[in-house]
Design an enzyme around this catalytic site. Structure first.
Site, PDB file in Angstrom:
ATOM      1  N   SER A 195       0.828  -1.201   0.000  1.00 55.74           N
ATOM      2  CA  SER A 195       0.000   0.000   0.000  1.00 55.74           C
ATOM      3  C   SER A 195       0.870   1.261   0.000  1.00 55.74           C
ATOM      4  O   SER A 195       1.713   1.424  -0.879  1.00 55.74           O
ATOM      5  CB  SER A 195      -0.946  -0.038   1.196  1.00 55.74           C
ATOM      6  OG  SER A 195      -1.941   0.964   1.092  1.00 55.74           O
ATOM      7  N   ASP A 461      -9.506  -3.569  -5.739  1.00 57.08           N
ATOM      8  CA  ASP A 461      -9.366  -4.478  -4.591  1.00 57.08           C
ATOM      9  C   ASP A 461     -10.180  -4.022  -3.380  1.00 57.08           C
ATOM     10  O   ASP A 461      -9.802  -4.273  -2.250  1.00 57.08           O
ATOM     11  CB  ASP A 461      -7.898  -4.631  -4.213  1.00 57.08           C
ATOM     12  CG  ASP A 461      -7.255  -3.323  -3.735  1.00 57.08           C
ATOM     13  OD1 ASP A 461      -7.968  -2.297  -3.665  1.00 57.08           O
ATOM     14  OD2 ASP A 461      -6.051  -3.328  -3.413  1.00 57.08           O
ATOM     15  N   HIS A 505       2.929   0.587 -24.857  1.00 60.85           N
ATOM     16  CA  HIS A 505       3.087   1.383 -23.635  1.00 60.85           C
ATOM     17  C   HIS A 505       1.961   2.400 -23.527  1.00 60.85           C
ATOM     18  O   HIS A 505       1.613   3.072 -24.490  1.00 60.85           O
ATOM     19  CB  HIS A 505       4.433   2.098 -23.644  1.00 60.85           C
ATOM     20  CG  HIS A 505       4.691   2.898 -22.406  1.00 60.85           C
ATOM     21  ND1 HIS A 505       5.098   2.318 -21.224  1.00 60.85           N
ATOM     22  CD2 HIS A 505       4.572   4.229 -22.151  1.00 60.85           C
ATOM     23  CE1 HIS A 505       5.243   3.258 -20.304  1.00 60.85           C
ATOM     24  NE2 HIS A 505       4.927   4.420 -20.834  1.00 60.85           N
TER      25      HIS A 505
END
Length: 633
Positions: A195, A461, A505
């Site tokens: 994190s 998440d 990219h």
């Protein structure tokens, strides 16, 4: 574990030290190979936001309660004192929003060592709820990791990066930690950051660039850092940070949202996690030091490319903040963000990630919120004018040989908010009227309404949106091998592979493979062609949330197998094969009631040990199970 199982584990001892600290080693005969004894490597753990214990460094008498604060008493997190002496606890936690100094009556400092990051609030009831890195360390112990091979580098997660160095010399100490590990064990280190710990490590790399001679920078990195594991990194920020700024996030603690907001806005680190645009960059401080431009730091501004103004939302799925303010007295800054206006009715202002990071939001609500001036002060002084670099700018791949970016995905995640005046006094003057979530292929509000925007194919998440987590896919090379495999132990029948997928990219790359229902997968994006001397991989773990990813058994297993593959002299590929996954520990074996025997008979057997209370507990690895690891070479 039984005696026979212990002998199996003992057979791993020579190589077990590599589990945590060698998860990213390179294949033999590859340019990224570490030449030497892998037992000399060290592991450096950098925890995330609120994942380090803070202890009191004052004597504070708390009235109306017998629980006072004395030096070394636990402050973050002691729920007993939080419940019984919340005012005292608040004094020990809060910082001055302008100069980041402690409260006059109490100060707290981060604890040290591994114990500072394992359980924030140790105890029979509170311990499991506050566990962060404890499971990670249990794996290390089970596989025989030496005690001095793992080093935690806790920090005061309330501070901005500048204050971390100014008050605690944190980055000087971190540099010494790497150098000490090299002298102590004789080899480089592996970095594991979770994190906000990734933001800390990124700042360290930029700080180091200015600290040592430019010609020695890459040499120092190669000598001291073998691999970097970025776990759950908010690479473009997290929308929850701005939610905390305007209304407060309690994280389940028994405090009001107003109290949580007061604390959050006193911590300059809250802005470190703020969302920002992928299209805007700040001045390159490294080059200004050599061009005489360092003295112009007060004129530093964002430099945004054309895409920022041609596309909506700064590349994010939608406007992150939508906020109602009274239509009278609207500032010029606010007028530029109006989506509608009616006479005498509130005005709805919408803000993109760029407008959050450059302070436009705080300027627009300056007349309606007393915290705005304080936040603008922190934003300019501690981030825009940071002497090292502006952290609210897009990441580039770190100049480290081996980089693994790991995050959870496919969970409902917040990506935007609607705020309105609550009619209550500060700090409860704003209320969230709606929340925008990213779901698979769409944006949906809390009320169930479909929201316009650029919905991505995958979700985040639960804490960090996919857009921010997956930015590290830009670090992959022009061709990528994609493998999608079930997370549980499997025989390889449900593994999907795509080789040499073209990757441009700046564009996302998605697996687009068929998944079996009710099966959680892990998707590996690994360099097929990469930068010479570099190796990059991205791991997406289905249904793994932000906090629990560091204690995920699947992640631990994959790290261990990657290590095993990398140390083998006969390894022919850069990454471990995903073709099959069998049990690695006794706890992976279980009783198959349908067949009336232990599952995975090739690796597991029934072996009762005194104290077993059920059949599955008596299923253990066979003595010869160590040979199964040879298939991963």
């Amino acid at each position: 574990m039984g005696a026979n199982s212990k002998s199996v584990t003992a057979s791993f001892t020579v190589i077990a030290v590599f589990f945590l600290i060698c998860g990213g080693g390179a294949a033999v005969e590859d340019e990224t190979e570490f030449h030497g004894d892998y037992s000399k490597l060290s592991g450096i753990i950098i925890p995330g936001f609120a994942s380090t214990q803070l202890r009191a460094w004052s004597i504070l008498d708390c009235p109306y309660t017998p629980l006072d604060f004395n030096p070394l008493d636990l402050v973050w997190l002691d729920t007993t004192k939080l419940l019984s002496a919340v005012n005292c606890w608040f004094k020990c936690m809060v910082l001055d929003p302008y100069n980041q100094t402690d409260h006059p009556e109490c100060k707290s400092r981060p604890d040290s060592g591994l114990s500072a990051i394992t359980e924030l609030d140790p105890g029979y009831i509170t311990g499991p709820l506050s566990t962060v890195w404890k499971e990670w360390l249990k794996w290390c112990v089970e596989f025989g990791i030496e005690a001095n091979a793992i080093v935690a580098v806790p920090y005061d997660w309330r501070l901005s990066p500048t204050k971390l160095e100014e008050r605690d010399l944190y980055f000087h100490k971190l540099k010494l930690t790497f150098e000490t590990a090299l002298k102590l064990r004789g080899g480089p280190s592996i970095v594991f950051a979770h994190s906000m710990g990734n933001n800390v490590f990124r700042y360290f790399l930029e700080w180091l660039r200015l600290e040592i001679a430019p010609k020695h920078y890459l040499e120092w990195l190669d000598q001291h850092i073998h691999a970097y594991f970025a776990v759950g990194a908010p690479l473009l920020g997290s929308v929850e940070a701005i939610k905390s700024t305007l209304s407060g996030v309690t994280f389940g603690l028994p405090v009001s949202e107003g109290t949580a907001r007061l604390l959050s806005n006193s911590f300059a680190s809250s802005l470190w996690l703020m969302p920002f645009s992928k299209n805007c960059k700040g001045d390159n401080t490294f080059w200004t030091h050599f061009s005489g431009g360092a003295a112009k730091k007060d004129k530093r501004v964002y430099h945004c490319d054309d895409e920022e103004y041609q596309s909506k939302y700064s590349g994010w799925p939608t406007n992150i903040i939508n906020i109602e303010i009274p239509s009278t007295g609207v500032t010029e800054t606010a007028l530029a963000n109006m989506t509608s206006m009616e006479c005498g009715l509130p005005t709805l202002l919408s803000f993109t990630a760029r407008e959050l990071a450059d302070g436009t939001l705080f300027k627009a609500i300056e007349d309606y919120d007393p915290d705005s001036k304080r936040m603008l002060h922190q934003l300019k002084k501690l981030y825009h004018d940071d002497p090292v670099f502006n952290p609210l700018t897009p990441w580039e791949r770190p100049s480290i040989k081996n980089v693994f970016c790991i995050y959870g995905a496919h969970l409902k995640t917040e990506v935007g908010y609607y705020f309105a005046p609550s009619g209550k006094p500060y700090p409860d003057n704003w209320i969230i009227t709606d929340v925008i979530y990213e779901t698979e292929g769409s944006l949906v509000s809390r009320s169930g309404t479909v929201v316009d925007g650029n919905a991505g194919p995958i979700t985040g998440d639960e804490t960090v949106p996919y857009h921010s987590l997956s930015w590290c896919k830009n670090w992959l090379g022009p061709k990528v091998n994609i493998t999608m495999a079930p997370q549980p132990e499997h025989d390889g029948s449900d593994v999907h592979v795509k080789l040499n997928v073209e990757h441009e990219h700046g564009s996302d790359i998605i697996a687009n493979m068929t998944k079996a229902p009710r099966v959680k997968y892990i998707t590996f994006y690994e360099d097929s062609e990469s930068i010479p001397g570099k190796r990059t991989a991205v791991w997406e773990l289905d249904k793994t949330n932000h906090r629990n990813i560091v204690r995920s058994p699947v992640l631990m297993r994959e790290l261990w197998l990657q290590m095993w593959h990398d140390i083998q002299p006969g390894a022919k590929s850069k990454f471990v094969t995903k073709a099959k996954r069998g049990p690695l520990r006794d706890t992976d074996c279980y009783w198959d009631y349908g067949k009336a025997c232990c599952a995975w008979q090739e690796y597991c057997e029934y072996r009762y040990s005194f104290g077993d209370v059920h059949l599955g507990q008596s299923c253990r690895l066979r003595n010869t199970s160590a040979t199964m690891l040879l298939q991963y070479i």
